[in-house]
Design an enzyme around this catalytic site. Structure first.
Site, PDB file in Angstrom:
ATOM      1  N   GLY A 104     -13.420  -2.303  -7.364  1.00  0.00           N
ATOM      2  CA  GLY A 104     -14.749  -1.736  -7.129  1.00  0.00           C
ATOM      3  C   GLY A 104     -14.860  -0.810  -5.951  1.00  0.00           C
ATOM      4  O   GLY A 104     -15.939  -0.622  -5.395  1.00  0.00           O
ATOM      5  N   GLY A 105     -13.747  -0.194  -5.506  1.00  0.00           N
ATOM      6  CA  GLY A 105     -13.841   0.747  -4.388  1.00  0.00           C
ATOM      7  C   GLY A 105     -14.361   0.081  -3.139  1.00  0.00           C
ATOM      8  O   GLY A 105     -14.083  -1.091  -2.861  1.00  0.00           O
ATOM      9  N   ASP A 136      -7.793   8.472  -0.064  1.00  0.00           N
ATOM     10  CA  ASP A 136      -8.457   7.406   0.684  1.00  0.00           C
ATOM     11  C   ASP A 136      -8.446   7.687   2.188  1.00  0.00           C
ATOM     12  O   ASP A 136      -9.101   6.985   2.955  1.00  0.00           O
ATOM     13  CB  ASP A 136      -7.791   6.055   0.419  1.00  0.00           C
ATOM     14  CG  ASP A 136      -8.401   5.335  -0.770  1.00  0.00           C
ATOM     15  OD1 ASP A 136      -9.392   5.830  -1.327  1.00  0.00           O
ATOM     16  OD2 ASP A 136      -7.884   4.264  -1.138  1.00  0.00           O
ATOM     17  N   ARG A 160       0.840  -1.201   0.000  1.00  0.00           N
ATOM     18  CA  ARG A 160       0.000   0.000   0.000  1.00  0.00           C
ATOM     19  C   ARG A 160       0.876   1.252   0.000  1.00  0.00           C
ATOM     20  O   ARG A 160       1.935   1.294   0.632  1.00  0.00           O
ATOM     21  CB  ARG A 160      -0.875  -0.002   1.256  1.00  0.00           C
ATOM     22  CG  ARG A 160      -1.876   1.139   1.373  1.00  0.00           C
ATOM     23  CD  ARG A 160      -2.943   1.054   0.337  1.00  0.00           C
ATOM     24  NE  ARG A 160      -4.120   1.874   0.678  1.00  0.00           N
ATOM     25  CZ  ARG A 160      -5.047   2.224  -0.186  1.00  0.00           C
ATOM     26  NH1 ARG A 160      -4.949   1.842  -1.451  1.00  0.00           N
ATOM     27  NH2 ARG A 160      -6.089   2.945   0.195  1.00  0.00           N
ATOM     28  N   THR A 206      -3.967  -1.265  -7.541  1.00  0.00           N
ATOM     29  CA  THR A 206      -4.750  -0.050  -7.758  1.00  0.00           C
ATOM     30  C   THR A 206      -3.901   1.201  -7.890  1.00  0.00           C
ATOM     31  O   THR A 206      -2.783   1.264  -7.370  1.00  0.00           O
ATOM     32  CB  THR A 206      -5.731   0.149  -6.578  1.00  0.00           C
ATOM     33  OG1 THR A 206      -6.548   1.301  -6.801  1.00  0.00           O
ATOM     34  CG2 THR A 206      -4.995   0.301  -5.266  1.00  0.00           C
ATOM     35  N   THR A 253      -9.159   0.064  -9.981  1.00  0.00           N
ATOM     36  CA  THR A 253      -8.469  -1.068  -9.370  1.00  0.00           C
ATOM     37  C   THR A 253      -8.585  -2.271 -10.291  1.00  0.00           C
ATOM     38  O   THR A 253      -9.400  -2.285 -11.201  1.00  0.00           O
ATOM     39  CB  THR A 253      -9.106  -1.361  -7.984  1.00  0.00           C
ATOM     40  OG1 THR A 253      -9.052  -0.182  -7.192  1.00  0.00           O
ATOM     41  CG2 THR A 253      -8.419  -2.474  -7.250  1.00  0.00           C
ATOM     42  N   SER A 285      -8.004   0.882   2.938  1.00  0.00           N
ATOM     43  CA  SER A 285      -8.445   0.386   1.636  1.00  0.00           C
ATOM     44  C   SER A 285      -9.620  -0.569   1.843  1.00  0.00           C
ATOM     45  O   SER A 285      -9.904  -0.991   2.967  1.00  0.00           O
ATOM     46  CB  SER A 285      -7.294  -0.351   0.950  1.00  0.00           C
ATOM     47  OG  SER A 285      -7.734  -1.051  -0.182  1.00  0.00           O
TER      48      SER A 285
END
Length: 623
Positions: free
Chosen positions: A508-509, A460, A130, A438, A420, A485
């Site tokens: 898909g968030g 985010d 990340r 992503t 993503t 996330s």
């Protein structure tokens, strides 16, 4: 949520009538959701708009399998496996090609979460690549001069939203531990495609069209790469070459991840971010060179006695929230309700509400805040939460629980927008990968450097550090912190033997949690094969009274909508539920007599693969 946070309204992107007819026949359909939805979803275009629905059948292979978001990327992975590569080798090759052919979704300018199963040791590791906030990040960096949070696009477009990319450090570390082929060999397929060119896919063209005005506003080099001279999107089928990206890949292939995190590439990234004319960011060379990936323990829980589900821990909320949802559903006879009925849509949506309420309050980077994971996954706690569900009336707006170990925290209202991609891979030795990757929003921050796009992952984080009650938000901006996330790469294991039975995950968030859970319920509770489970219509709820259903799908009927409304739901039909599930299931008798998920719908192969009909991916393996 106000329309200022998501300014683009739904206008021209809809699925065709033929696509919806196919969707209805197959039990599927497609959307990406904002994290908090308080208005009907059809008002908004997701960062990656829908690009159609193509019915797909389960695919079988005997030696290995790759399921990913683009046929060119899948072929690169299959070829690497045929050359004797491991699952991580194939994942690297797939990712580099995705960076080229699906640049709006992922790439080396972003990050990823990955589960890896070593067949020999039966060990599952959770690799955290990340992005991190720069050392100079501050809690108020997304607060405007007027003291209010910035409008979303004002925060995203430019350098301010760019976090330190983590993908390459993570992949290099995993390759050193689990790879078989030379690092440089894994970049060859992407380099060849970048040099000779590839045909722009329909999804890429549609995605460019959806962001054309913003791409043009950010200028070169992105404008001329993605757009025609008149400012419109380059059309489907256009041959596109990327010699700059080929050169970047050659440098990384020869010099490893250090070629990206130090030297000329790093200097160009930092310059692009820090010198943006209207929205400069805070990334430095020290941030780049100092990035550290993490290897964490996965979060796991038992579902329906026979299955052990493992996913990513914090800073992703995906694994915890999927397990919470399943833990709540463990207390109900989901199989008896059957798929696509008002009872199952109501029940599963209620379980989502409870999980999302806890997610918004407690989950953030566990290196910075104490996440009460054990309490959140405790079976007694989830049983108590399940008793809040009535089959005749919705919870409405849910309230977070108080699991053991929890402390007072503010409720997060950050957006999780869905640019993503997901891949599921198994090699001939049984080693496996589930990786969700992503750059966050569609085309990330829109900043292009050396042929690739930079992420906007810092959006985010919660834009405010305290909620309306004045409590500190766990997912607030802090220096060197990783934003929360929803990515949920997942393994389904045999609870008794530990054998891997399935791999799943989706882009898909914040709706990733719903898509991934849907596929698991479909395979386990409703006895569907992996493709049938992926095809199931999308629906769900988050932290309010709105229940969203996929417009045009088999559950989008007046009768079902009316029955949900009668139970108190605010029903929103969405044309934008574009999940991107890619899954694999396994055949072969297990030690406890269970023949595995695939054996419920056996075909001609050891592995069965599925790809979401809402996107352009495929599943393929070597025979």
């Amino acid at each position: 949520m106000t329309t200022a946070r998501l300014t683009t309204r739904l206008s021209t992107v809809f699925l065709s009538a033929a696509a919806f007819a196919a969707l209805a026949a197959c039990g599927g359909g497609g959307t990406d959701l904002p994290a908090i939805v308080a208005e009907p979803l059809e008002q908004y275009v997701p960062p990656e708009p829908p690009s159609g629905y193509t019915a797909k059948a389960i695919q079988y292979a005997n030696k290995d399998m790759v399921a990913a978001a683009n046929p060119l990327a899948v072929q690169a992975g299959v070829d690497i496996l045929a050359q004797g590569g491991s699952a991580i080798d194939a994942a690297i090759a797939v990712q580099m090609v995705l960076n080229l052919v699906e640049p709006q979704s992922s790439g080396i300018g972003g990050g990823a979460f990955m589960l890896h199963l070593d067949k020999g040791t039966a060990k599952v590791l959770a690799y955290d690549g990340r992005e991190m906030a720069p050392k100079a990040a501050t809690a108020n960096m997304f607060i405007g001069a007027d003291g209010k949070p910035l409008a979303f696009t004002n925060a995203v477009d430019g350098g301010l939203s760019v976090g330190t990319p983590g993908l390459l450090r993570m992949l290099e570390a995993a390759h050193k531990a689990h790879g078989k082929l030379p690092w440089a060999q894994l970049f060859a397929p992407a380099i060849a495609l970048a040099d000779t060119g590839f045909a722009i896919s329909e999804r890429m063209s549609v995605s460019i069209a959806g962001s054309a005005a913003r791409i043009k506003a950010q200028g070169e080099p992105g404008a001329s790469y993605f757009l025609k001279a008149d400012g419109t999107a380059k059309a489907t089928g256009t041959l596109l070459k990327n010699p700059e990206l080929a050169a970047t890949f050659r440098s990384i292939a020869a010099g490893g991840a250090n070629a990206f995190y130090t030297g000329d590439i790093a200097r160009d990234i930092v310059a692009k971010v820090s010198t943006h004319p209207t929205n400069p960011g805070r990334l430095t060379l020290a941030d780049m060179s100092g990035y550290v990936h993490k290897v964490r323990e996965p979060v796991c829980g038992v579902y329906r006695v026979s299955y052990r589900i493992c996913g990513m821990p914090a800073p992703s909320s995906g694994g915890i929230s999927v397990l919470q949802t399943l833990g709540i559903l463990n207390n109900f006879d989901v199989a008896g309700m059957k798929a696509n009925t008002v009872d199952s849509v109501h029940l599963v949506s209620e379980a989502y509400r409870l999980a999302y309420a806890d997610r918004a309050k407690y989950i953030a980077d566990s290196d910075f805040v104490s996440v009460p994971v054990a309490g959140m996954l405790d079976s007694a706690y989830l049983t108590a939460r399940s008793k809040l569900i009535s089959m005749t009336k919705t919870i409405g707006t849910p309230v977070a629980g108080m699991p053991t170990g929890a402390s007072t925290a503010g409720t997060d209202t950050s957006l999780n927008l869905p640019s993503t991609s997901h891949m599921s891979i198994v090699d001939r030795n049984g080693n496996a990968i589930s990786m969700t990757t992503t750059i966050e929003n569609g085309f990330g921050s829109l900043q292009m450097v050396r042929g690739f796009l930079l992420n906007n992952q810092l959006t985010d984080f919660s834009f405010t550090d305290r909620d309306a009650d004045g409590s500190l938000v766990a997912n607030r901006v802090q220096p060197l912190k990783r934003p929360r996330s929803s990515m949920a790469p997942t393994f389904v294991l045999n609870a008794k033997t530990g054998d891997l039975e399935g791999i799943t995950g989706s882009p898909g968030g914040s709706a990733i949690i719903q898509y991934t859970t849907k596929s698991i319920i479909g395979m386990i509770d409703w006895n569907l094969n992996v493709q049938q489970a992926i095809n199931l219509p999308n629906f769900g709820a988050q932290t309010n009274a709105t229940t969203s259903i996929e417009k045009g799908s088999v559950i989008d009927t007046a009768a079902l909508r009316n029955e949900l409304t009668a139970r108190g739901h605010t029903v929103a039909q969405s044309t934008a539920f574009t999940s991107g599930l890619h899954g694999i299931t396994f055949n072969g008798l297990r030690g406890d007599g269970n023949a595995g998920l695939l054996a419920r719908n056996p075909g001609a192969g050891v592995y069965g693969g599925g790809a979401d009909p809402r996107r352009e991916g495929i599943a393929k393996g070597n025979q």
